[in-house]
Design a protein around this motif. Structure first.
Motif, PDB file in Angstrom:
ATOM      1  N   VAL A   1     -32.773  -0.753   5.796  1.00 53.50           N
ATOM      2  CA  VAL A   1     -31.838   0.056   6.585  1.00 53.50           C
ATOM      3  C   VAL A   1     -31.943  -0.315   8.060  1.00 53.50           C
ATOM      4  CG1 VAL A   1     -31.271   2.398   7.308  1.00 53.50           C
ATOM      5  CG2 VAL A   1     -31.799   1.942   4.921  1.00 53.50           C
ATOM      6  N   HIS A   2     -33.160  -0.508   8.507  1.00 51.98           N
ATOM      7  CA  HIS A   2     -33.409  -0.893   9.891  1.00 51.98           C
ATOM      8  C   HIS A   2     -32.679  -2.190  10.216  1.00 51.98           C
ATOM      9  CE1 HIS A   2     -35.709  -2.633  13.256  1.00 51.98           C
ATOM     10  NE2 HIS A   2     -35.895  -1.381  13.626  1.00 51.98           N
ATOM     11  N   ALA A   3     -32.861  -3.177   9.368  1.00 56.21           N
ATOM     12  CA  ALA A   3     -32.270  -4.493   9.622  1.00 56.21           C
ATOM     13  C   ALA A   3     -30.747  -4.416   9.638  1.00 56.21           C
ATOM     14  CB  ALA A   3     -32.740  -5.479   8.568  1.00 56.21           C
ATOM     15  N   MET A   4     -30.190  -3.716   8.668  1.00 53.00           N
ATOM     16  CA  MET A   4     -28.727  -3.705   8.573  1.00 53.00           C
ATOM     17  C   MET A   4     -28.077  -2.862   9.661  1.00 53.00           C
ATOM     18  SD  MET A   4     -27.625  -3.994   4.619  1.00 53.00           S
ATOM     19  CE  MET A   4     -28.546  -2.621   4.031  1.00 53.00           C
ATOM     20  N   THR A   5     -28.873  -1.996  10.293  1.00 52.97           N
ATOM     21  CA  THR A   5     -28.314  -1.216  11.389  1.00 52.97           C
ATOM     22  C   THR A   5     -28.391  -1.980  12.710  1.00 52.97           C
ATOM     23  OG1 THR A   5     -29.069   0.768  10.268  1.00 52.97           O
ATOM     24  CG2 THR A   5     -28.374   1.027  12.542  1.00 52.97           C
TER      25      THR A   5
ATOM     26  N   ASP B   1     -22.336  -2.086  15.281  1.00 53.41           N
ATOM     27  CA  ASP B   1     -21.421  -1.065  14.746  1.00 53.41           C
ATOM     28  C   ASP B   1     -21.598  -0.860  13.241  1.00 53.41           C
ATOM     29  OD1 ASP B   1     -20.549  -3.500  13.984  1.00 53.41           O
ATOM     30  OD2 ASP B   1     -18.460  -3.229  14.578  1.00 53.41           O
ATOM     31  N   THR B   2     -22.768  -1.155  12.740  1.00 59.20           N
ATOM     32  CA  THR B   2     -22.993  -0.970  11.299  1.00 59.20           C
ATOM     33  C   THR B   2     -24.162  -0.036  11.053  1.00 59.20           C
ATOM     34  OG1 THR B   2     -24.459  -2.883  11.284  1.00 59.20           O
ATOM     35  CG2 THR B   2     -22.155  -3.262  10.679  1.00 59.20           C
ATOM     36  N   TYR B   3     -24.206   0.489   9.858  1.00 62.09           N
ATOM     37  CA  TYR B   3     -25.323   1.306   9.417  1.00 62.09           C
ATOM     38  C   TYR B   3     -25.898   0.715   8.146  1.00 62.09           C
ATOM     39  CZ  TYR B   3     -24.769   5.124  12.673  1.00 62.09           C
ATOM     40  OH  TYR B   3     -24.745   5.865  13.796  1.00 62.09           O
ATOM     41  N   GLY B   4     -27.207   0.824   8.000  1.00 57.42           N
ATOM     42  CA  GLY B   4     -27.794   0.425   6.732  1.00 57.42           C
ATOM     43  C   GLY B   4     -27.309   1.374   5.664  1.00 57.42           C
ATOM     44  N   MET B   5     -27.413   2.650   5.985  1.00 57.66           N
ATOM     45  CA  MET B   5     -27.061   3.661   5.001  1.00 57.66           C
ATOM     46  C   MET B   5     -26.341   4.808   5.689  1.00 57.66           C
ATOM     47  SD  MET B   5     -29.586   5.926   2.682  1.00 57.66           S
ATOM     48  CE  MET B   5     -30.618   4.605   2.171  1.00 57.66           C
ATOM     49  N   VAL B   6     -25.390   5.404   4.984  1.00 55.08           N
ATOM     50  CA  VAL B   6     -24.658   6.547   5.513  1.00 55.08           C
ATOM     51  C   VAL B   6     -24.805   7.699   4.528  1.00 55.08           C
ATOM     52  CG1 VAL B   6     -22.344   7.416   5.952  1.00 55.08           C
ATOM     53  CG2 VAL B   6     -23.015   5.205   6.855  1.00 55.08           C
TER      54      VAL B   6
END
Lengths: 321, 290, 498
Positions: free
Chosen positions: C181-185, C196-201
């Motif tokens: 989640v950290h990486a993808m955010t 402008d992305t979130y790992g998880m919503v």
């Protein structure tokens, strides 16, 4: 009821009881057409409102649909006692009352003010146009209204919050924070219902004699004076009646609206009787319990209506009855 | 002095007009949003944000909702209950409100109190259902018009309106040989057009928004009014009412939901502008009578 | 004035004519043979109303030789209508019920026929996995035919293209989840140079019901499904270590702004919108990953989605679900004889025949689907949604599980998800309290749930610390939580004794 009293009263110094009964009969005969006109309405209220009234007994039973009204056991005030002794009762009562008072203070006058503003508009076309616009939100369901507020106010790319951030450098979690909850509810209510609320006052204002304004202008009365002496008196009795009737559902908070706005972070100020009863009923249909809560709300409403009506009459107003 | 007043007046007017335009814009915003989304392509909507004008026009949503006659049929049902129901409402309500407006009528207070009482206390869903059923109304559209023939609120407010009509006019009609019924229909109602338009509107909107009683009283889904379908498509999609079994249903895209809202709302929105001329008429008559 | 009156009368007449077109008495206009078995069904309407006399309903009537009268009752008022029908003694012959305390107590009061002993006479009904039946049993007896759904649906679905670009691996431990989640955010997985992305919503129902995110992750880490039973002691999930660790994970994600800060006001539509428009990378979902993919490629054509088992350090583990969307029961009010009960069971049994299953899941050949060798091809999505879906949702269907049903040609991802769904059954962790009864739950189960759900949210948002969390726990216990545990223990013991 009233005539019964007058027949038995027969106080000294008034006309003889017999004479009174005579006038009563004469009055009824004189108004025979009026009574005939009342008849369909009375029959309607008896059949569709008073016959089902036995359902109130549900609050004093342990009602189950399959045992019905005849087969369910009577439990007296059990549900009321349970309701009043809920640990959250104090909180629920406070939240409901505060919201109701906010509604009366901040929401109720809004349509009146807007009607007065519209009444000052002399161009009929413009007036009609604005009227048509402002009454539209009434038809938008709460789900959509709350959805739009989300788009505007959320902390993740909410349009107004972004704007706020540009200006002040910080965001406000309008939708999460308990302290904003009531403001949000009232704002949304005003937005949705203000225009709809003006309809009735505009109808009342339509009856005002335009010559009165003419006369006042010739006398050199300012617009404020005209407002105060001509416009407001014309809608005063409508305002009073609506106010009294509103007190009848004082404790109704508008379930759907509140339910959509409650979050874990604002529940302590947001939970009201209506939402609480809904939660209660989710696991089991608590027919009797919710009926008891409803009865309590109605009883409060009755006291408020009777009290305010009495007060209105004391001040020489017509009142509701 | 005179000069001063006109300047004050002008400032007043300008402020007033500006405020009204502003309020009008704010109020129309949600509907513009709904309208815009309904005409936008789903892919554009998926990007999120507030859409007030379709960037990519698309009629797909409307094509979808018009591809079946279900919505049309329920629209006809709604129009029918609204028109006929409102007619019944106005007739019954004014018949009852007029006598109650007469201060000299014996028993008036008692009846008013009894009416007021029904605003506060009701028997609830189940006993009311039994009455509706006993009257033989269930599963017919009458069940949506007769059980709510008179609204206590409207009755009380209409009574209040009637009271403000000067007695002089009615008396002269009575001298001409009219009965009370005649006075109501020939004198009072024509004088009360703004009130009739208002309560007609209240009743019509009430009928238009009916959905719960339709579900309760009607078994044949072909008789469902438009609101039942609207809520079915819009509210459920929001998943706001907890139910685990709808966890994973395919929901209609926002564009279609908004198109259904437009379809179900525009007819009733058109009622008000149509009624507005009656408000104006009331003013003219009012000035004649003075 | 005269004009207006005329116009008014005109409108009245017009509408009267229009209304005259529709049947007002509710009588059936269908042609049905005199020997057909008349069967009324109380059904929940989930989406749109199916057209009258549509082909699917006719096919079912013809095959089962019944004269069906389906009352489509919108979901929003279904329970109220049901109560009315029970009170008025007007229930149809077959009604859809939900497994909730309200209906359970109605069943216990003897309002419905017990079906269990009769099932053995029916070829399909008797071979249905017993788990389906035991999940709807009341006091150990069976009163209904389940509207079968998967027993375990949860899968991990993620953006494979993002994972590849950032060199991530599918998360197994809670630390893995954090890393992913950290990486993808923060590491710009979509390469647009913007953060402008979130790992998880998450959405506002993130910790509710069977699809609770907290339960799903906690189970994967070895936690229980809602309740842990140890020496016949019932311990709620939120008192277990894996669950608390899961909460701490989300607290960390929230504090570091790695998940959406407004999740408690986001409804699931809004949340899916974020996933569908390519702004979030991983989710645990009960739906098919293909539908995410389909929506995603409309905005991000190069996107790639993959699906894997929900797994933790101990391998695949996921919470079991009730495996039904309600069940059909036969009211004694409207069905008086055993003879008729058997006829109704026969109808239900016939629905499991392969040709009927095909109709229920796919519709009519050459109208809704066509045969293209090994596969069935869906002809018209809209028609499918309108005419088939209501029946697919309402009637029992084993969909893809029956080999006899021609599968729809679906992309690989869909099939993979489907395959995982089937195998999930092996890794399911059951909720031990699912069919146990507790008076406290019946009276205030929802309130108790809300106390804990609110506390979970406040803990994650950092509004309360561990001490505050423990205070909420004791509030829960005092409000009836402890009582509920004891009642479950008692119910469990008496069931074991049987």
């Amino acid at each position: 009821m009233k005539q019964n009293v007058s027949i038995s009263a027969g106080l000294p110094g008034t006309k003889a009881p017999r004479g009174k009964a005579d006038t009563l009969l004469r009055d009824i005969i004189r108004d025979k057409w009026l009574y005939l006109m009342l008849l369909p309405g009375i029959i309607y209220f008896i059949i569709f409102k008073y016959v089902p009234m036995y359902g109130v007994s549900m609050a004093f039973m342990d009602y189950k649909p399959y045992t019905g009204f005849l087969g369910s056991p009577w439990v007296g005030f059990k549900h009321f006692e349970r309701f009043f002794s809920e640990p959250q009762f104090g909180m629920l009562f406070r939240n409901t009352v505060i919201l109701a008072v906010y509604n009366l203070v901040f929401f109720f006058p809004m349509p009146i003010i807007l009607s007065l503003m519209l009444n000052e508009v002399r161009r009929a076309k413009f007036k009609n146009f604005v009227q048509t616009l402002i009454y539209i939100p009434h038809f938008v369901s709460w789900v959509v209204v709350v959805g739009i507020f989300y788009i505007l106010l959320t902390t993740e790319n909410g349009i107004l919050n972004e704007l706020l951030y540009q200006i002040t450098g910080r965001k406000i979690a309008f939708l999460l924070e308990a302290e904003w909850f009531r403001t949000m509810i009232i704002t949304q209510s005003i937005w949705k219902e203000i225009g709809w609320g003006t309809v009735i006052f505009l109808a009342a204002l339509a009856g005002v004699d335009l010559q009165q304004y003419e006369a006042a202008r010739i006398d050199g009365a300012s617009r404020w004076r005209q407002l105060w002496h001509i416009t407001l008196p014309a809608i005063r009795s409508t305002i009073i009646i609506l106010f009294i009737l509103r007190l009848g559902n004082f404790l109704d908070s508008g379930f759907e609206h509140i339910f959509l706005m409650i979050t874990p972070t604002n529940r302590e100020v947001g939970e009201v009787f209506d939402t609480y009863v809904y939660t209660k009923g989710m696991t089991q249909g608590q027919y009797s319990y919710s009926s008891a809560v409803g009865l309590f709300k109605s009883a409060v409403g009755l006291v408020l209506v009777l009290g305010s009506n009495w007060l209105a009459k004391k001040f020489g107003e017509e009142g509701v009855y | 002095m005179l000069q001063d007043k006109t300047i004050g007046n002008r400032i007043f007017d300008i402020t007033n007009y500006t405020l009204l335009i502003l309020i009008g814009l704010i109020c129309v915003l949600p509907f513009v949003y709904v309208l815009a989304v309904s005409f936008t392509s789903p892919a554009e909507v998926a990007k999120g944000g507030l859409i007030l004008w379709p960037k990519e026009w698309s009629l797909a949503s409307y094509r979808y909702i018009f591809s079946t006659d279900t919505l049309f049929r329920s629209m006809l049902v709604s129009i029918y209950i609204t028109v006929v129901g409102t007619f019944i409402n106005l007739l019954f309500t004014s018949l009852m409100a007029y006598p109650l407006a007469k201060a000299t009528l014996r028993g008036r207070q008692f009846i008013l109190l009894a009416v007021l009482f029904t605003m506060l206390f009701g028997g609830g869903m189940i006993p009311t259902y039994f009455v509706v059923k006993a009257m033989g109304l269930t599963n017919s559209l009458w069940s949506l018009m007769i059980p709510n023939a008179i609204s206590a609120f409207n009755l009380i407010v209409l009574k209040n309106f009637f009271q403000q009509i000067p007695d002089g006019l009615e008396d002269s009609a009575r001298i001409d040989g009219c009965t009370d019924v005649g006075v109501l229909f020939r004198i009072v109602l024509p004088l009360s057009m703004p009130a009739m338009a208002t309560f007609g509107l209240f009743y019509a909107v009430g009928h238009w928004n009916q959905f719960f009683s339709a579900i309760l009283y009607i078994n044949d889904s072909r008789l469902y009014p438009i609101q039942v379908l609207l809520r079915q498509i819009v509210i459920l999609a929001q998943g706001s009412i907890g139910d685990t079994s709808i966890d994973n249903v395919e929901i209609q895209p926002l564009t279609i939901r908004m198109a259904v809202i437009v379809f179900a709302t525009v007819p009733i929105l058109l009622v008000y502008p149509f009624l507005q001329k009656h408000f104006a008429k009331g003013v003219m008559l009012g000035s004649v009578k003075g | 004035m005269k004009m207006n009156v005329c116009r008014g009368i005109g409108i009245l007449m017009l509408t009267a004519v229009l209304a005259g077109c529709g049947p007002v008495d509710g009588s059936k206009a269908k042609s049905s043979g005199p020997d057909r078995f008349y069967l009324s069904i109380g059904a929940t309407l989930i989406g749109e109303l199916p057209p009258n006399n549509n082909a699917v309903e006719k096919a079912i009537e013809a095959y089962t030789n019944t004269d069906l009268q389906i009352e489509w009752i919108p979901m929003s008022a279904y329970d109220d209508k049901q109560r009315l029908m029970i009170a008025a003694g007007e229930l149809p012959k077959l009604v859809k019920l939900a497994y909730t305390p309200d209906y359970i107590s109605t069943i216990k009061a003897g309002q419905f026929w017990e079906l269990g002993p009769m099932l053995k006479d029916y070829a399909h009904l008797s071979v249905l996995d017993s788990q389906y039946y035991s999940n709807i049993s009341v006091e150990g007896r069976i009163y209904g035919i389940p509207i079968v759904r998967d027993l375990g649906r949860a899968t991990i679905q993620y953006r494979k293209d993002w994972f590849d670009r950032l060199g991530l691996k599918v998360p197994v431990t809670l630390e893995d989840w954090y890393t992913v989640v950290h990486a993808m955010t923060l590491e710009d997985p979509d390469g647009n140079g913007k953060q402008d992305t979130y790992g998880m919503v998450l959405d506002k129902r993130y910790n509710q019901d069977v699809s609770s995110m907290l339960t799903r992750i906690s189970v994967s880490q070895g936690g229980p499904n809602k309740w842990l039973v140890e020496d016949n002691q019932f311990i709620p999930e939120f008192l277990t270590e894996p669950f608390f660790e899961t909460m701490k994970l989300f607290r960390r994600l929230y504090t570091e702004k790695l998940i959406n800060s407004d999740f408690i006001v986001v409804d699931n539509n809004e949340a899916s919108k974020i996933y569908d428009s390519g702004r979030a990378g991983i989710q645990i979902s009960g739906g098919n990953a293909q539908s995410w993919m389909d929506k995603l490629i409309k905005t991000v054509p190069e996107a790639e989605v993959d699906v894997v088992f929900l797994a933790g350090p101990d391998g695949n583990r996921l919470p079991g679900e009730p495996g039904n969307a309600g069940f059909f029961a036969v009211p004694k009010d409207s069905v008086k004889t055993l003879e008729e009960v058997k006829q109704i069971l026969e109808f239900l049994d016939k629905l499991f025949d392969p040709p009927m299953q095909m109709v229920i899941t796919r519709g009519i050949e050459d109208r809704h689907w066509s045969d293209s060798g090994d596969y069935a091809e869906i002809l018209d999505r809209t028609l499918d949604l309108r005419e088939v879906k209501p029946y697919r949702d309402l009637l029992p269907n084993l969909a893809e599980y029956q080999q006899s049903i021609k599968p729809v040609r679906q992309p690989e991802l869909y099939q993979k998800n489907q395959e995982i769904g089937k195998m999930n059954k092996e890794y399911v962790v059951e909720n031990p309290a699912l069919t146990l009864e507790s008076d406290t739950y019946r009276e205030k189960g929802k309130e108790l749930e809300i106390i804990i759900q609110d506390a979970e949210t406040k803990f994650i948002m950092g509004m309360i610390d561990e001490e505050g969390w423990r205070a909420e726990l004791s509030r829960w216990q005092e409000a009836g939580g402890s009582q509920m545990c004891r009642e479950y223990e008692l119910a469990n013991r008496s069931r074991a004794a049987e």
